[in-house]
Design a protein around this motif. Structure first.
Motif, short mmCIF file in Angstrom:
data_model
loop_
_atom_site.label_atom_id
_atom_site.label_comp_id
_atom_site.label_asym_id
_atom_site.label_seq_id
_atom_site.Cartn_x
_atom_site.Cartn_y
_atom_site.Cartn_z
N SER A 1 0.46 -1.46 -0.35
CA SER A 1 0.07 0.46 -0.06
C SER A 1 0.71 0.93 0.08
CB SER A 1 -1.08 0.12 1.02
OG SER A 1 -0.35 0.28 2.16
N ARG A 2 1.61 0.90 0.48
CA ARG A 2 3.26 1.78 0.78
C ARG A 2 3.13 2.83 -0.87
NH1 ARG A 2 7.40 1.31 3.88
NH2 ARG A 2 8.30 2.38 2.75
N TYR A 3 3.06 1.85 -1.61
CA TYR A 3 4.01 1.94 -3.23
C TYR A 3 2.55 2.18 -3.96
CZ TYR A 3 7.73 1.32 -1.00
OH TYR A 3 9.16 1.09 -0.22
N GLU A 4 1.63 2.51 -3.53
CA GLU A 4 0.39 2.55 -4.27
C GLU A 4 0.37 3.80 -5.84
OE1 GLU A 4 -2.55 3.79 -1.87
OE2 GLU A 4 -3.07 1.81 -1.52
N HIS A 5 1.56 4.92 -5.95
CA HIS A 5 1.27 5.45 -6.78
C HIS A 5 2.56 5.84 -7.42
CE1 HIS A 5 -2.19 7.43 -5.10
NE2 HIS A 5 -1.30 7.27 -3.42
N VAL A 6 3.08 4.91 -7.69
CA VAL A 6 4.89 4.03 -8.02
C VAL A 6 4.82 4.00 -9.78
CG1 VAL A 6 6.40 2.85 -8.80
CG2 VAL A 6 5.33 2.33 -6.51
N GLY A 7 2.95 4.29 -9.98
CA GLY A 7 3.45 4.48 -11.93
C GLY A 7 3.08 5.59 -11.81
N ARG A 8 2.09 7.22 -11.39
CA ARG A 8 1.80 8.12 -11.32
C ARG A 8 3.61 8.33 -11.29
NH1 ARG A 8 -1.61 10.01 -7.44
NH2 ARG A 8 -3.71 9.07 -8.76
N ILE A 9 4.09 8.58 -10.07
CA ILE A 9 5.30 8.93 -10.00
C ILE A 9 6.97 8.48 -11.04
CG2 ILE A 9 7.52 9.05 -8.67
CD1 ILE A 9 5.89 8.01 -5.88
N GLN A 10 6.30 7.11 -11.50
CA GLN A 10 7.24 7.10 -12.72
C GLN A 10 6.99 8.20 -13.73
OE1 GLN A 10 6.79 3.05 -13.79
NE2 GLN A 10 8.36 1.98 -11.69
N ALA A 11 5.61 8.16 -14.61
CA ALA A 11 4.49 8.61 -15.58
C ALA A 11 5.35 10.50 -15.40
CB ALA A 11 3.47 8.98 -15.27
N LEU A 12 5.20 10.81 -14.22
CA LEU A 12 5.60 11.82 -13.78
C LEU A 12 6.53 13.05 -13.76
CD1 LEU A 12 3.37 13.34 -10.79
CD2 LEU A 12 3.06 13.69 -13.30
N SER A 13 8.26 11.30 -13.61
CA SER A 13 9.06 11.78 -13.57
C SER A 13 10.10 11.61 -15.59
CB SER A 13 9.26 10.72 -13.37
OG SER A 13 9.99 8.82 -13.75
N MET A 14 8.83 10.51 -15.91
CA MET A 14 9.44 10.45 -17.57
C MET A 14 8.97 11.69 -18.19
SD MET A 14 10.58 8.95 -20.19
CE MET A 14 10.61 7.30 -19.57
N ALA A 15 7.93 12.61 -17.59
CA ALA A 15 6.74 13.53 -18.41
C ALA A 15 8.39 14.77 -18.15
CB ALA A 15 6.10 14.05 -17.70
N ALA A 16 8.45 14.82 -17.07
CA ALA A 16 9.66 15.72 -16.19
C ALA A 16 11.71 15.74 -16.96
CB ALA A 16 10.52 16.39 -15.24
N PHE A 17 11.56 14.21 -17.30
CA PHE A 17 12.61 14.62 -18.37
C PHE A 17 12.79 14.77 -19.43
CE2 PHE A 17 15.70 11.03 -20.79
CZ PHE A 17 16.73 11.31 -20.48
N VAL A 18 11.34 14.39 -20.24
CA VAL A 18 11.07 14.51 -21.43
C VAL A 18 11.48 16.55 -21.69
CG1 VAL A 18 9.46 14.77 -23.29
CG2 VAL A 18 10.34 13.00 -22.59
N VAL A 19 10.75 16.71 -20.95
CA VAL A 19 10.57 18.46 -21.03
C VAL A 19 12.24 18.80 -20.62
CG1 VAL A 19 9.40 20.57 -19.50
CG2 VAL A 19 8.10 18.56 -19.73
N CYS A 20 12.68 18.00 -20.08
CA CYS A 20 13.92 19.08 -19.41
C CYS A 20 14.84 18.70 -20.78
CB CYS A 20 14.31 18.47 -18.44
SG CYS A 20 14.15 18.56 -16.86
N ILE A 21 15.15 17.59 -21.68
CA ILE A 21 15.54 17.09 -22.22
C ILE A 21 15.42 18.14 -23.33
CG2 ILE A 21 16.49 15.84 -23.88
CD1 ILE A 21 18.25 15.37 -21.74
N LEU A 22 14.51 18.05 -23.58
CA LEU A 22 13.80 19.50 -24.92
C LEU A 22 13.93 20.90 -24.89
CD1 LEU A 22 9.86 18.13 -25.31
CD2 LEU A 22 11.99 17.57 -27.09
N GLY A 23 14.00 21.60 -23.11
CA GLY A 23 14.30 22.94 -22.60
C GLY A 23 16.21 22.61 -23.23
#
Length: 70
Positions: A3-25
């Protein structure tokens, strides 16, 4: 414990989106300072993504195999 790791998928999606934005930046950065800031952000996002991926892999393994799955 899972139950402590319920939001891992959301964290992964947000960090991937942040990675893409930073690389485009980085790709379109007008100055060296902006480029370096984008690369630092991309590195942080990659570390979050890698650690959350490894955590979810270890948590999905059977109890007897935890720590041995890579």
């Amino acid at each position: 414990a899972l139950s402590r790791y319920e939001h891992v998928g959301r964290i992964q999606a947000l960090s991937m989106a942040a990675f893409v934005v930073c690389i485009l930046g980085f790709a379109f950065s007008p100055t060296m300072a902006v480029a370096m800031a984008c690369l630092v952000g991309a590195g942080i996002a990659e570390m979050v993504l890698a650690s959350s991926t490894h955590t979810s892999l270890q948590m999905s393994a059977p109890e007897s195999m935890r720590g041995q799955v890579t």
